[in-house]
Design a protein around this motif. Structure first.
Motif, mmCIF file in Angstrom:
data_model
loop_
_atom_site.group_PDB
_atom_site.id
_atom_site.type_symbol
_atom_site.label_atom_id
_atom_site.label_comp_id
_atom_site.label_asym_id
_atom_site.label_seq_id
_atom_site.Cartn_x
_atom_site.Cartn_y
_atom_site.Cartn_z
ATOM 1 N N GLU A 93 -32.522 2.350 -112.988
ATOM 2 C CA GLU A 93 -32.128 1.803 -111.687
ATOM 3 C C GLU A 93 -32.259 0.282 -111.642
ATOM 4 O OE1 GLU A 93 -32.936 2.394 -106.888
ATOM 5 O OE2 GLU A 93 -34.065 3.597 -108.355
ATOM 6 N N ALA A 94 -33.325 -0.253 -112.239
ATOM 7 C CA ALA A 94 -33.506 -1.711 -112.237
ATOM 8 C C ALA A 94 -32.328 -2.401 -112.914
ATOM 9 C CB ALA A 94 -34.816 -2.071 -112.931
ATOM 10 N N ARG A 95 -31.856 -1.822 -114.027
ATOM 11 C CA ARG A 95 -30.712 -2.434 -114.729
ATOM 12 C C ARG A 95 -29.435 -2.280 -113.920
ATOM 13 N NH1 ARG A 95 -27.320 -5.021 -116.027
ATOM 14 N NH2 ARG A 95 -26.486 -5.583 -118.082
ATOM 15 N N LEU A 96 -29.268 -1.147 -113.253
ATOM 16 C CA LEU A 96 -28.065 -0.919 -112.475
ATOM 17 C C LEU A 96 -28.020 -1.814 -111.235
ATOM 18 C CD1 LEU A 96 -27.984 2.955 -112.813
ATOM 19 C CD2 LEU A 96 -26.373 1.353 -113.848
ATOM 20 N N VAL A 97 -29.161 -2.057 -110.631
ATOM 21 C CA VAL A 97 -29.219 -2.988 -109.504
ATOM 22 C C VAL A 97 -28.812 -4.387 -109.957
ATOM 23 C CG1 VAL A 97 -30.798 -4.170 -107.929
ATOM 24 C CG2 VAL A 97 -30.899 -1.678 -108.162
ATOM 25 N N ARG A 98 -29.317 -4.777 -111.131
ATOM 26 C CA ARG A 98 -28.947 -6.099 -111.674
ATOM 27 C C ARG A 98 -27.451 -6.162 -111.956
ATOM 28 N NH1 ARG A 98 -29.646 -8.583 -117.019
ATOM 29 N NH2 ARG A 98 -30.785 -6.769 -117.775
ATOM 30 N N ALA A 99 -26.916 -5.053 -112.497
ATOM 31 C CA ALA A 99 -25.482 -5.015 -112.799
ATOM 32 C C ALA A 99 -24.652 -5.105 -111.530
ATOM 33 C CB ALA A 99 -25.160 -3.723 -113.558
ATOM 34 N N ARG A 100 -25.105 -4.480 -110.469
ATOM 35 C CA ARG A 100 -24.393 -4.555 -109.195
ATOM 36 C C ARG A 100 -24.408 -5.982 -108.647
ATOM 37 N NH1 ARG A 100 -26.833 -0.563 -104.988
ATOM 38 N NH2 ARG A 100 -28.451 -2.175 -104.991
ATOM 39 N N GLY A 101 -25.541 -6.639 -108.807
ATOM 40 C CA GLY A 101 -25.639 -8.015 -108.326
ATOM 41 C C GLY A 101 -24.796 -8.988 -109.116
ATOM 42 N N SER A 102 -24.598 -8.705 -110.409
ATOM 43 C CA SER A 102 -23.818 -9.621 -111.249
ATOM 44 C C SER A 102 -22.328 -9.293 -111.264
ATOM 45 C CB SER A 102 -24.344 -9.566 -112.688
ATOM 46 O OG SER A 102 -24.107 -8.288 -113.275
ATOM 47 N N GLY A 103 -21.951 -8.208 -110.593
ATOM 48 C CA GLY A 103 -20.548 -7.846 -110.545
ATOM 49 C C GLY A 103 -20.113 -6.878 -111.627
ATOM 50 N N GLU A 104 -21.047 -6.420 -112.478
ATOM 51 C CA GLU A 104 -20.694 -5.425 -113.494
ATOM 52 C C GLU A 104 -20.422 -4.064 -112.861
ATOM 53 O OE1 GLU A 104 -22.762 -5.904 -117.621
ATOM 54 O OE2 GLU A 104 -24.303 -6.308 -116.104
ATOM 55 N N LEU A 105 -20.991 -3.827 -111.693
ATOM 56 C CA LEU A 105 -20.732 -2.620 -110.916
ATOM 57 C C LEU A 105 -20.190 -3.033 -109.555
ATOM 58 C CD1 LEU A 105 -23.895 -0.391 -111.545
ATOM 59 C CD2 LEU A 105 -21.596 -0.049 -112.480
ATOM 60 N N PRO A 106 -19.425 -2.170 -108.905
ATOM 61 C CA PRO A 106 -18.952 -2.477 -107.558
ATOM 62 C C PRO A 106 -20.111 -2.697 -106.588
ATOM 63 C CG PRO A 106 -17.776 -0.596 -108.472
ATOM 64 C CD PRO A 106 -18.900 -0.888 -109.419
ATOM 65 N N ALA A 107 -19.862 -3.443 -105.554
ATOM 66 C CA ALA A 107 -20.914 -3.771 -104.595
ATOM 67 C C ALA A 107 -21.457 -2.540 -103.883
ATOM 68 C CB ALA A 107 -20.383 -4.769 -103.578
ATOM 69 N N ASN A 108 -20.643 -1.489 -103.776
ATOM 70 C CA ASN A 108 -21.085 -0.280 -103.077
ATOM 71 C C ASN A 108 -21.624 0.788 -104.024
ATOM 72 O OD1 ASN A 108 -18.726 0.537 -104.277
ATOM 73 N ND2 ASN A 108 -17.998 1.702 -102.498
ATOM 74 N N ALA A 109 -21.814 0.458 -105.298
ATOM 75 C CA ALA A 109 -22.341 1.432 -106.261
ATOM 76 C C ALA A 109 -23.757 1.841 -105.865
ATOM 77 C CB ALA A 109 -22.336 0.840 -107.666
ATOM 78 N N ASP A 110 -24.021 3.137 -105.909
ATOM 79 C CA ASP A 110 -25.334 3.682 -105.558
ATOM 80 C C ASP A 110 -26.203 3.681 -106.812
ATOM 81 O OD1 ASP A 110 -27.544 5.238 -104.885
ATOM 82 O OD2 ASP A 110 -26.384 6.519 -103.535
ATOM 83 N N ALA A 111 -27.007 2.630 -106.974
ATOM 84 C CA ALA A 111 -27.803 2.471 -108.194
ATOM 85 C C ALA A 111 -28.818 3.594 -108.354
ATOM 86 C CB ALA A 111 -28.521 1.115 -108.184
ATOM 87 N N ALA A 112 -29.383 4.072 -107.251
ATOM 88 C CA ALA A 112 -30.376 5.142 -107.334
ATOM 89 C C ALA A 112 -29.746 6.437 -107.845
ATOM 90 C CB ALA A 112 -31.026 5.364 -105.977
ATOM 91 N N LEU A 113 -28.591 6.784 -107.309
ATOM 92 C CA LEU A 113 -27.903 7.997 -107.758
ATOM 93 C C LEU A 113 -27.458 7.861 -109.207
ATOM 94 C CD1 LEU A 113 -26.584 10.746 -107.296
ATOM 95 C CD2 LEU A 113 -24.588 9.544 -106.392
ATOM 96 N N LEU A 114 -26.865 6.738 -109.549
ATOM 97 C CA LEU A 114 -26.394 6.534 -110.913
ATOM 98 C C LEU A 114 -27.550 6.550 -111.910
ATOM 99 C CD1 LEU A 114 -23.682 3.775 -110.355
ATOM 100 C CD2 LEU A 114 -23.316 6.216 -110.822
ATOM 101 N N SER A 115 -28.712 6.063 -111.489
ATOM 102 C CA SER A 115 -29.866 6.080 -112.397
ATOM 103 C C SER A 115 -30.291 7.510 -112.697
ATOM 104 C CB SER A 115 -31.031 5.294 -111.795
ATOM 105 O OG SER A 115 -31.629 5.987 -110.710
ATOM 106 N N ARG A 116 -30.225 8.395 -111.715
ATOM 107 C CA ARG A 116 -30.594 9.786 -111.945
ATOM 108 C C ARG A 116 -29.563 10.482 -112.838
ATOM 109 N NH1 ARG A 116 -32.268 9.163 -106.526
ATOM 110 N NH2 ARG A 116 -30.375 10.129 -105.680
#
Length: 220
Positions: free
Chosen positions: A153-176
């Motif tokens: 989740e920490a990496r996915l949150v960072r990716a969302r902030g840098s634009g690697e993931l869409p702004a509405n990506a659910d980092a918690a769900l994707l981490s699971r």
């Protein structure tokens, strides 16, 4: 789970045949882990553990406690080392997809380290069965799974902030989901699935995760 050997040794004195000797506690735990990994907790005997660790029963009890305490220590150590290895990869400057694939590659190297038979994941491969009746194992298992979720989740949150993931990506769900793929690979490896097939499954999961998540899903 993903595992990487840490540098440094911790020595603890013990007695063998009446003469003082030193042993590497980390190495002893690794040998105990491998013995439990091979036979499971219930079927592994103290004699087998002592032989693998190079320790007699009094020394083993003095250093680690009884069989149950030793098993708990191996689980905790496995989680600790796996978390460190994951965090090292996920905190790197690798692009998200490359970092995720790297984590899965490390896991596969661990699950298939035996040339004779894949071992799968130590945590899920041994603790799931014991967790049914053992509250301490259940607690460690649950926390271990959440540790891996948090690392992803920490990496996915960072990716969302840098634009690697869409702004509405659910980092918690994707981490699971990322964790679920990791654990499924461990189970399937032990069940005899081909390593190349599991690598392809990991690549497909990474493509889905990096695409922003599940179509139609609206994060809460």
């Amino acid at each position: 789970m993903v595992q990487k050997k840490k540098e440094g040794e911790t020595t603890v004195p013990r007695r063998a045949r009446g003469r003082p000797r030193a042993y590497d506690a980390s190495d002893a735990l690794a040998r105990a882990r491998d013995t439990f990994w091979q036979g499971g907790y219930s079927a592994t005997t103290l004699d087998e553990l002592g032989a693998a660790m190079g320790m007699n029963r009094p020394s083993l009890y003095g250093a680690f406690g009884d069989k149950h305490a030793l098993y708990l220590a191996t689980l905790e150590r496995y989680i600790e080392v796996s978390e460190a290895a994951m965090n090292e990869v996920l905190a790197s400057e690798l692009p998200l997809a490359a970092a995720l694939v790297r984590v899965y590659d490390l896991a596969l190297a661990l699950y298939y380290r035996s040339a004779d038979a894949p071992t799968g994941c130590f945590l899920t491969g041994t603790a799931v069965a014991e967790a049914v009746d053992d509250e301490q194992v259940r607690t460690i298992l649950g926390e271990g799974l959440r540790v891996f979720d948090r690392a992803f989740e920490a990496r996915l949150v960072r990716a969302r902030g840098s634009g690697e993931l869409p702004a509405n990506a659910d980092a918690a769900l994707l981490s699971r989901i990322a964790s679920a793929i990791l654990h499924s690979m461990g189970v399937r490896a032990r069940a005899g699935d081909d390593r190349a097939q599991l690598r392809a499954m990991a690549e497909a999961a990474v493509a889905m995760i990096c695409g922003g998540g599940m179509p139609g899903h609206e994060p809460k």
